[in-house]
Each structure stands twice: as C-alpha cells, then as structure tokens.
Enzyme design. Structure first.
Site, short mmCIF file in Angstrom:
data_model
loop_
_atom_site.label_atom_id
_atom_site.label_comp_id
_atom_site.label_asym_id
_atom_site.label_seq_id
_atom_site.Cartn_x
_atom_site.Cartn_y
_atom_site.Cartn_z
N ASP A 82 0.88 -1.16 0.00
CA ASP A 82 0.00 0.00 0.00
C ASP A 82 0.92 1.22 0.00
O ASP A 82 1.49 1.56 1.03
CB ASP A 82 -0.90 -0.01 1.24
CG ASP A 82 -1.78 1.21 1.34
OD1 ASP A 82 -2.24 1.71 0.29
OD2 ASP A 82 -2.02 1.68 2.47
N GLU A 115 -1.11 -1.44 -4.79
CA GLU A 115 -2.35 -0.70 -4.95
C GLU A 115 -2.11 0.49 -5.87
O GLU A 115 -1.12 1.22 -5.73
CB GLU A 115 -2.89 -0.21 -3.61
CG GLU A 115 -4.23 0.46 -3.74
CD GLU A 115 -4.87 0.81 -2.41
OE1 GLU A 115 -5.75 1.68 -2.41
OE2 GLU A 115 -4.50 0.21 -1.38
N ASP A 149 -2.31 0.73 7.59
CA ASP A 149 -1.54 0.58 6.36
C ASP A 149 -1.01 -0.84 6.19
O ASP A 149 -0.90 -1.34 5.07
CB ASP A 149 -0.38 1.58 6.34
CG ASP A 149 -0.86 3.00 6.55
OD1 ASP A 149 -1.24 3.65 5.58
OD2 ASP A 149 -0.88 3.44 7.73
#
Length: 164
Positions: A7, A67, A140
């Site tokens: 991420d 992502e 996260d």
C-alpha cells in the site's frame, strides 16, 4: 507462492507478505515503512526504496501486488505518493519481480464482494481470511495484506495489470 502486497504512501508504506499454498494462505509478515516528515523528499524516497529492497531480499517474493493510486482532492499529496510509488516500482523492477496492480475498487470487491465496502469491512475480511486473532495494525499494514490477498485470490494469469 510468496506474495508481497504494498500500500504505497510517502509517510507510511504498508506491506504484507503472505504464502499462498495450494490449500491454505498464511501470513509471513506485515508492517510499515515510515519516513519522517522532517526529512527531505529525496531522503524519504531513498528510505522507501531501501525498505522495499530489504523486504524483497528477506522474503524473496515471487510476485508483488501494488495498490494503484486513487486521487482525491489533494493533488499535492497525490504527487508525493506517486513519487514514492515510483521508487517502489523501481525497486521491484531492479529485483526482476513480476508486478501486478489493483485499484481500491478491485481490492474491496475481491475481499468483501462489495466495491463500496468501507475500510473496517476490508480489515475484518483480512483478519477472517488469514485467521488472525486481531486486525493488523497499523491500518496501512492491513492494507498491504489486503493487496496481497487480492492477488492471491485472483486468477494469477489474469490478475491485475502485469507491468513487468
């Protein structure tokens, strides 16, 4: 198969490392790479690059799932996150890894069957799918695991966009 999910961010990069077996998916590790806001942008990017390289060297993933960026209203933040994402991509390419990208919508859909799921629903599914005692923290890190799980639950030949 070892999958590293990432991420991206500038202040915090979330990661999750999973082992997708034939019958079971297990967590190997998860966490974050952080960069102090007091550091210059080049110093922060170097820390992210070195952190990603260290994870790759330690866990030897076969695939990396990342992502895609979602731009909201703050374009300045989006640009710095894009720069961080660039050094993450560079680290993976230097290590000759297969890269796959997933949108936030694809991640939510893969884990909850609902593209409009909220963060808590996604985190709950990460916990449930991986049979964890609690939701991974910080958020996260849970997001990094969610990206890795999305890749593991998708047909690997058709998943994401192979950008290697």
């Amino acid at each position: 198969m070892i999958i590293l999910g990432i991420d991206p961010g500038l202040a915090i990069v979330g990661f999750g490392v999973i082992d997708k077996g034939k019958y079971k998916t297990e967590v190997i590790d998860y966490g974050v790479i952080t960069t102090p806001k007091e550091d210059t942008l080049p110093m922060r990017l170097e820390k992210i690059y070195n952190g990603i390289c260290a994870l790759i060297d330690k866990y030897q993933p076969e695939h990396v799932a990342l992502e895609e960026l979602f731009f909201n209203t703050n374009i300045t933040t989006g640009i710095s996150v894009a720069e961080a994402r660039g050094v993450i991509l560079l680290a993976c390419i230097h290590k000759k890894l297969k890269l796959y990208e997933y949108t936030p919508l694809q991640i939510k859909q893969a884990l909850t069957s609902n593209g409009r799921a909220d963060k808590q629903q996604v985190q709950f599914m990460v916990k449930a799918i991986l049979n964890l005692k609690s939701i991974p923290r910080p958020d996260d890190a849970a997001d990094g695991l969610a990206v890795a799980l999305t890749h593991s639950q998708t047909n690997l030949l058709l998943s994401g966009t192979d950008i290697h």
